[in-house]
Design a protein around this motif. Structure first.
Motif, PDB file in Angstrom:
ATOM      1  N   PHE A  68     -31.062  -9.510  29.023  1.00 43.99           N
ATOM      2  CA  PHE A  68     -30.172  -9.278  27.889  1.00 43.99           C
ATOM      3  C   PHE A  68     -29.319  -8.057  28.194  1.00 43.99           C
ATOM      4  CE2 PHE A  68     -33.346 -11.928  25.843  1.00 43.99           C
ATOM      5  CZ  PHE A  68     -32.539 -12.797  25.129  1.00 43.99           C
ATOM      6  N   ILE A  69     -28.026  -8.273  28.347  1.00 45.34           N
ATOM      7  CA  ILE A  69     -27.081  -7.194  28.585  1.00 45.34           C
ATOM      8  C   ILE A  69     -26.819  -6.480  27.265  1.00 45.34           C
ATOM      9  CG2 ILE A  69     -24.722  -6.685  29.351  1.00 45.34           C
ATOM     10  CD1 ILE A  69     -25.030  -9.348  31.068  1.00 45.34           C
ATOM     11  N   ARG A  70     -26.696  -7.251  26.220  1.00 43.67           N
ATOM     12  CA  ARG A  70     -26.656  -6.814  24.830  1.00 43.67           C
ATOM     13  C   ARG A  70     -27.440  -7.871  24.064  1.00 43.67           C
ATOM     14  NH1 ARG A  70     -20.303  -6.672  24.211  1.00 43.67           N
ATOM     15  NH2 ARG A  70     -20.898  -8.451  22.941  1.00 43.67           N
ATOM     16  N   PRO A  71     -27.760  -7.658  22.810  1.00 48.07           N
ATOM     17  CA  PRO A  71     -28.499  -8.687  22.071  1.00 48.07           C
ATOM     18  C   PRO A  71     -27.778 -10.029  22.013  1.00 48.07           C
ATOM     19  CG  PRO A  71     -28.583  -6.613  20.879  1.00 48.07           C
ATOM     20  CD  PRO A  71     -27.614  -6.414  22.024  1.00 48.07           C
ATOM     21  N   ASP A  72     -26.441 -10.017  22.149  1.00 50.82           N
ATOM     22  CA  ASP A  72     -25.669 -11.254  22.056  1.00 50.82           C
ATOM     23  C   ASP A  72     -25.056 -11.685  23.390  1.00 50.82           C
ATOM     24  OD1 ASP A  72     -23.908  -9.115  22.155  1.00 50.82           O
ATOM     25  OD2 ASP A  72     -22.460 -10.025  20.784  1.00 50.82           O
ATOM     26  N   VAL A  73     -25.475 -11.067  24.488  1.00 45.08           N
ATOM     27  CA  VAL A  73     -24.986 -11.419  25.833  1.00 45.08           C
ATOM     28  C   VAL A  73     -26.176 -11.404  26.787  1.00 45.08           C
ATOM     29  CG1 VAL A  73     -23.455 -10.795  27.742  1.00 45.08           C
ATOM     30  CG2 VAL A  73     -22.721 -10.407  25.380  1.00 45.08           C
ATOM     31  N   ALA A  74     -26.332 -12.488  27.545  1.00 47.95           N
ATOM     32  CA  ALA A  74     -27.467 -12.585  28.463  1.00 47.95           C
ATOM     33  C   ALA A  74     -27.017 -13.151  29.801  1.00 47.95           C
ATOM     34  CB  ALA A  74     -28.549 -13.478  27.871  1.00 47.95           C
ATOM     35  N   ALA A  75     -27.596 -12.606  30.863  1.00 48.18           N
ATOM     36  CA  ALA A  75     -27.450 -13.172  32.205  1.00 48.18           C
ATOM     37  C   ALA A  75     -28.700 -14.008  32.442  1.00 48.18           C
ATOM     38  CB  ALA A  75     -27.324 -12.067  33.239  1.00 48.18           C
ATOM     39  N   VAL A  76     -28.503 -15.278  32.757  1.00 49.61           N
ATOM     40  CA  VAL A  76     -29.619 -16.220  32.858  1.00 49.61           C
ATOM     41  C   VAL A  76     -29.645 -16.799  34.264  1.00 49.61           C
ATOM     42  CG1 VAL A  76     -30.644 -18.313  31.891  1.00 49.61           C
ATOM     43  CG2 VAL A  76     -29.301 -16.778  30.409  1.00 49.61           C
ATOM     44  N   LYS A  77     -30.718 -16.516  34.995  1.00 47.47           N
ATOM     45  CA  LYS A  77     -30.895 -17.061  36.341  1.00 47.47           C
ATOM     46  C   LYS A  77     -31.677 -18.357  36.229  1.00 47.47           C
ATOM     47  CE  LYS A  77     -29.759 -16.477  40.490  1.00 47.47           C
ATOM     48  NZ  LYS A  77     -28.403 -16.898  40.784  1.00 47.47           N
ATOM     49  N   VAL A  78     -31.154 -19.392  36.877  1.00 45.21           N
ATOM     50  CA  VAL A  78     -31.696 -20.737  36.742  1.00 45.21           C
ATOM     51  C   VAL A  78     -32.032 -21.297  38.119  1.00 45.21           C
ATOM     52  CG1 VAL A  78     -31.145 -23.090  35.973  1.00 45.21           C
ATOM     53  CG2 VAL A  78     -30.316 -21.125  34.655  1.00 45.21           C
ATOM     54  N   LEU A  79     -33.142 -22.014  38.203  1.00 48.44           N
ATOM     55  CA  LEU A  79     -33.487 -22.787  39.398  1.00 48.44           C
ATOM     56  C   LEU A  79     -33.068 -24.225  39.123  1.00 48.44           C
ATOM     57  CD1 LEU A  79     -34.851 -23.189  42.163  1.00 48.44           C
ATOM     58  CD2 LEU A  79     -36.987 -23.588  40.911  1.00 48.44           C
ATOM     59  N   GLN A  80     -32.209 -24.747  39.985  1.00 49.58           N
ATOM     60  CA  GLN A  80     -31.676 -26.103  39.839  1.00 49.58           C
ATOM     61  C   GLN A  80     -32.124 -26.922  41.046  1.00 49.58           C
ATOM     62  OE1 GLN A  80     -27.237 -26.611  39.210  1.00 49.58           O
ATOM     63  NE2 GLN A  80     -27.434 -26.937  41.398  1.00 49.58           N
ATOM     64  N   VAL A  81     -32.743 -28.073  40.792  1.00 53.20           N
ATOM     65  CA  VAL A  81     -33.206 -28.921  41.892  1.00 53.20           C
ATOM     66  C   VAL A  81     -32.677 -30.335  41.683  1.00 53.20           C
ATOM     67  CG1 VAL A  81     -35.200 -29.840  43.141  1.00 53.20           C
ATOM     68  CG2 VAL A  81     -35.313 -27.538  42.133  1.00 53.20           C
ATOM     69  N   TYR A  82     -31.819 -30.770  42.624  1.00 54.37           N
ATOM     70  CA  TYR A  82     -31.347 -32.151  42.662  1.00 54.37           C
ATOM     71  C   TYR A  82     -32.281 -32.932  43.567  1.00 54.37           C
ATOM     72  CZ  TYR A  82     -26.875 -31.182  40.427  1.00 54.37           C
ATOM     73  OH  TYR A  82     -25.903 -30.848  39.534  1.00 54.37           O
ATOM     74  N   ARG A  83     -32.759 -34.080  43.074  1.00 56.85           N
ATOM     75  CA  ARG A  83     -33.637 -34.940  43.868  1.00 56.85           C
ATOM     76  C   ARG A  83     -32.964 -36.281  44.089  1.00 56.85           C
ATOM     77  NH1 ARG A  83     -36.760 -31.796  40.728  1.00 56.85           N
ATOM     78  NH2 ARG A  83     -38.483 -30.715  41.730  1.00 56.85           N
ATOM     79  N   THR A  84     -32.937 -36.700  45.363  1.00 54.21           N
ATOM     80  CA  THR A  84     -32.389 -38.007  45.731  1.00 54.21           C
ATOM     81  C   THR A  84     -33.418 -38.698  46.617  1.00 54.21           C
ATOM     82  OG1 THR A  84     -31.346 -37.243  47.776  1.00 54.21           O
ATOM     83  CG2 THR A  84     -30.048 -37.050  45.751  1.00 54.21           C
ATOM     84  N   SER A  85     -33.135 -39.926  46.987  1.00 51.86           N
ATOM     85  CA  SER A  85     -34.044 -40.630  47.898  1.00 51.86           C
ATOM     86  C   SER A  85     -34.057 -39.960  49.277  1.00 51.86           C
ATOM     87  CB  SER A  85     -33.630 -42.099  48.019  1.00 51.86           C
ATOM     88  OG  SER A  85     -32.306 -42.183  48.499  1.00 51.86           O
TER      89      SER A  85
END
Length: 139
Positions: free
Chosen positions: A88-105
């Motif tokens: 939380f940079i401020r109560p109304d602003v956040a930096a959100v780190k996300v793990l994204q995984v694409y799965r294919t055959s």
């Protein structure tokens, strides 16, 4: 812990849950190829840099791009998004780190987006986002 700290912790936990719901909607909109649902998550003046490095300015540009690339994109794949960290940079602003995984055959591709989100009119919105691939699928 004082009552003020307890209230702050409860409030922060509720905000994190609301942020996680936005990220879950990103996942839902991509897996179900719903470009309007995806674009609606952004502020009108948002910035989005795609995993391929395309820079998009404003919800209209993000929507136009998403309408071009999303339909049919998930035909043989799925994607998951997991919130790894919220700052939380401020109560109304956040930096959100996300793990994204694409799965294919053929395997999987891992990304590590950063979503800067702002809370406006009681709703968390994607504001400035950078999608970054992870080399060799290592996260």
């Amino acid at each position: 812990m004082s009552p003020t700290n307890i209230d702050a912790s409860v409030s922060e936990a509720a905000e994190i849950e609301a942020i996680k719901q936005v990220v879950a909607t990103v996942e839902h909109s991509q897996n179900n190829e719903l470009p309007d649902e995806f674009a609606d998550l952004f502020r009108a003046d948002a910035i989005w840099t795609t995993g391929g490095g395309k820079r998009l300015f404003g919800r209209e540009a993000i929507s136009a791009f998403t309408h071009q690339v999303l339909p049919g994109a998930m035909r043989d794949s799925t994607v998951t998004f997991e919130v790894e960290h919220v700052l939380f940079i401020r109560p109304d602003v956040a930096a959100v780190k996300v793990l994204q995984v694409y799965r294919t055959s053929d395997g999987r591709d891992v990304g590590t987006p950063l979503f800067v989100m702002s809370k406006e009119d009681g709703r968390w919105r994607l504001t400035a986002c950078q999608n970054t691939a992870v080399l060799d699928g290592e996260a």
